[in-house]
Design an enzyme around this catalytic site. Structure first.
Site, mmCIF file in Angstrom:
data_model
loop_
_atom_site.group_PDB
_atom_site.id
_atom_site.type_symbol
_atom_site.label_atom_id
_atom_site.label_comp_id
_atom_site.label_asym_id
_atom_site.label_seq_id
_atom_site.Cartn_x
_atom_site.Cartn_y
_atom_site.Cartn_z
ATOM 1 N N ILE A 1 2.159 18.595 8.097
ATOM 2 C CA ILE A 1 2.942 18.421 6.858
ATOM 3 C C ILE A 1 3.992 19.524 6.714
ATOM 4 O O ILE A 1 4.405 19.873 5.627
ATOM 5 C CB ILE A 1 2.045 18.356 5.600
ATOM 6 N N ARG B 1 -4.796 10.503 4.130
ATOM 7 C CA ARG B 1 -3.763 11.516 4.284
ATOM 8 C C ARG B 1 -2.729 11.467 3.148
ATOM 9 O O ARG B 1 -2.188 12.497 2.729
ATOM 10 C CB ARG B 1 -3.088 11.259 5.634
ATOM 11 N N CYS C 1 -6.062 13.569 13.175
ATOM 12 C CA CYS C 1 -6.193 12.206 12.685
ATOM 13 C C CYS C 1 -6.082 11.293 13.885
ATOM 14 O O CYS C 1 -5.478 11.653 14.896
ATOM 15 C CB CYS C 1 -5.081 11.982 11.673
ATOM 16 N N ARG D 1 -9.041 -0.382 4.143
ATOM 17 C CA ARG D 1 -8.183 0.622 3.513
ATOM 18 C C ARG D 1 -6.844 0.014 3.130
ATOM 19 O O ARG D 1 -6.234 0.419 2.148
ATOM 20 C CB ARG D 1 -7.880 1.753 4.516
ATOM 21 N N ARG E 1 -0.153 14.764 13.081
ATOM 22 C CA ARG E 1 0.457 14.525 11.770
ATOM 23 C C ARG E 1 0.480 15.753 10.865
ATOM 24 O O ARG E 1 -0.229 15.807 9.854
ATOM 25 C CB ARG E 1 -0.254 13.365 11.070
ATOM 26 N N LYS F 1 0.839 -1.209 0.000
ATOM 27 C CA LYS F 1 0.000 0.000 0.000
ATOM 28 C C LYS F 1 0.873 1.259 0.000
ATOM 29 O O LYS F 1 0.666 2.174 -0.787
ATOM 30 C CB LYS F 1 -0.897 0.011 1.253
ATOM 31 N N ASN F 2 1.838 1.289 0.886
ATOM 32 C CA ASN F 2 2.608 2.522 1.050
ATOM 33 C C ASN F 2 3.604 2.752 -0.079
ATOM 34 O O ASN F 2 4.192 3.828 -0.173
ATOM 35 C CB ASN F 2 3.333 2.521 2.409
ATOM 36 N N ASP G 1 3.765 0.668 12.292
ATOM 37 C CA ASP G 1 2.581 0.038 11.702
ATOM 38 C C ASP G 1 2.382 -1.411 12.150
ATOM 39 O O ASP G 1 1.390 -2.045 11.782
ATOM 40 C CB ASP G 1 2.656 0.101 10.166
ATOM 41 N N LEU H 1 7.121 19.556 7.262
ATOM 42 C CA LEU H 1 8.396 19.168 6.640
ATOM 43 C C LEU H 1 8.262 19.081 5.116
ATOM 44 O O LEU H 1 9.199 19.413 4.383
ATOM 45 C CB LEU H 1 8.892 17.832 7.204
#
Ligand code: UD1
Length: 419
Positions: free
Chosen positions: A124, A93, A117, A398, A122, A22-23, A306, A126
């Protein structure tokens, strides 16, 4: 509303095949925006998040053919919109990953800011700092962030922490920039290496992916490419733990042993036999008493955040107590209440959770607060006596392809029921 109904299912056995990551597939799909030529992505997992990314890409003007669970063809001759709308960013996200490619390709990106979340705030920042260093102007209006630049220029960027998404977004923006970009303290995850391999096939010139320093020499244009997504190491780890928690023996096909080293090491510490064979990874927890251990989540190659919740579910079932320290996300213990409702004894003190072992888990009605929390509850349900019902399973769907079918294939008593 759909739920999973799980009855105690000890000693899972047989084999399971791991799907594409997925990632990895999400940034790879976003990277296809960097060319006007056709890209072909194979080993795409059938996941809700992939559907969301597909919807997002189509909104931007891409044509995405094929099916999740197979091959996707992406063509983006024209860009119709530079926007990642709030309703999609809210759902996923990782939608923010289109920001870098859109900025590089179209000179502008308008992306909804991800809100609070379930696993922490979390931000953004950066991502934005990196894009700014490449010469983008960053503004915000009505909950959207707008990045714009006529021309991006290579820069030296030091990330305050090795964010996976920021490393990906900045790399994708830098491939078409003028000159050389160096990202220091970059994330080293295998999914970044996979995305970079895809970009290099498209004609990018990137070195150092998989280390903490990535060097990108800008090129004028990218072409189409064909790429097979790597197997999902988090799905692999989840099935390793399914074998362990049920005291079973499972052959995990398509696993990349190097990508799950920290999970393997910790399972071995607990007394589980993990071996690499020609066919995949064999996890055997049938023999001997299993003991607890401590885990600390860290960016890759450390123990993955995870897998933290699934490992914690396992620790509740073994002898002794263990300490889990979550270092990556500030609030990733949403599963603890639910596990405790099933008879676990876990106490949280800030980033640390003290997990008592030898618990007699009992089935209960619980709900999935996020993707990996949901997976942890499913594993606990396999071990628990009686019946467990998990609601809010859209979180699990998901990120796990054919979760019920794969577990059923190993002998688990799990069904998706509509209520
Ligand atoms: C990715 C993974 C997710 C995994 C996470 C950490 C995808 C699609 N998702 O998420 O499954 O749990 O890596 O391994 O690949 N942070 C900031 N500022 C930023 C960006 C991040 O402070 O600009 C913080 C986050 O709040 C978090 C930490 O850095 O505490 C790690 O986040 P990051 O590595 O960016 O995770 P994601 O890319 O969102």
């Amino acid at each position: 509303m759909a739920k999973y109904r799980i009855r105690q299912s000890l000693a899972l056995s047989g084999e399971v095949a791991i799907s594409g990551s997925k990632n990895a597939v999400l940034p790879i799909m976003a990277a296809a925006l960097l060319t006007d030529e056709r890209c072909e992505i194979t080993d795409v997992p059938a996941l809700r998040d992939v559907d969301v990314m597909r919807g997002l890409m189509c909104g931007i003007g891409a044509r995405v053919n094929g099916r999740c669970g197979g091959v996707l063809e992406i063509a983006t001759e024209g860009i119709a919109s530079e926007e990642a709308p709030n309703e999609l960013v809210k759902k996923m996200r990782a939608s923010v990953l289109v920001m870098g490619p859109l900025l590089a390709r179209a000179g502008r990106a308008r992306v909804a800011l991800p809100g609070g979340c379930a696993i922490g705030t979390r931000p953004i920042d950066l991502h934005l700092k990196g894009l700014k260093a490449l010469g983008a102007r960053i503004d915000s209006e009505n909950g959207y962030v707008i990045a714009a630049a006529d021309r991006l220029r290579g820069a030296n960027i030091y990330l305050d922490s090795p964010s996976v998404g920021a490393t990906e977004n900045i790399t994708m923006a830098a491939v078409l920039a003028e000159g050389t970009t160096v990202i220091e303290n970059a994330a080293e995850e295998p999914e970044i290496v996979d995305m970079v391999n895809f970009l290099n096939k498209m004609g990018a010139r990137i070195k150092g992916a998989g280390t903490n320093t990535i060097k990108i020499e800008g090129v004028k244009r990218l072409g189409g490419a064909r790429h097979a997504v790597i197997p999902d190491r988090i799905e692999t780890g989840t099935f390793m733990l399914a074998a362990a928690i049920t005291r079973g023996r499972v052959l995990i096909r398509n696993a990349v042993p190097d990508h799950v080293k920290p999970v393997t090491a910790k399972l071995k510490e607990c007394g589980v036999d993990v071996r690499v064979s020609d066919d995949g990874l064999i996890v055997d927890a049938r023999h001997g008493a299993l003991m607890s251990t401590d885990i600390r989540t860290l960016p890759y190659p450390g123990f993955p955040t995870d897998i933290q919740s699934q490992f914690m579910a396992f620790l509740t079932t073994v002898r002794g107590s263990g300490i889990v320290t979550e270092n990556v996300f500030e609030n990733r213990y949403m599963h603890v209440n639910e596990l405790n409702r099933m008879g676990a004894n876990i106490k949280i003190e800030g980033r640390v959770a003290i997990v008592e072992g030898d618990c007699r888990l009992r089935g209960a009605e619980v709900f999935a607060t996020d993707l990996r929390a949901g997976a942890a509850l499913a594993l606990a349900g396999l071990y628990a006596s009686g019946t467990t019902q998990i609601s809010e399973i859209h979180h699990i769907e998901r990120g796990y392809s054919a979760f019920v079918e794969k577990l059923t294939g190993l002998g688990a008593d799990i069904a998706r029921v509509e209520e």
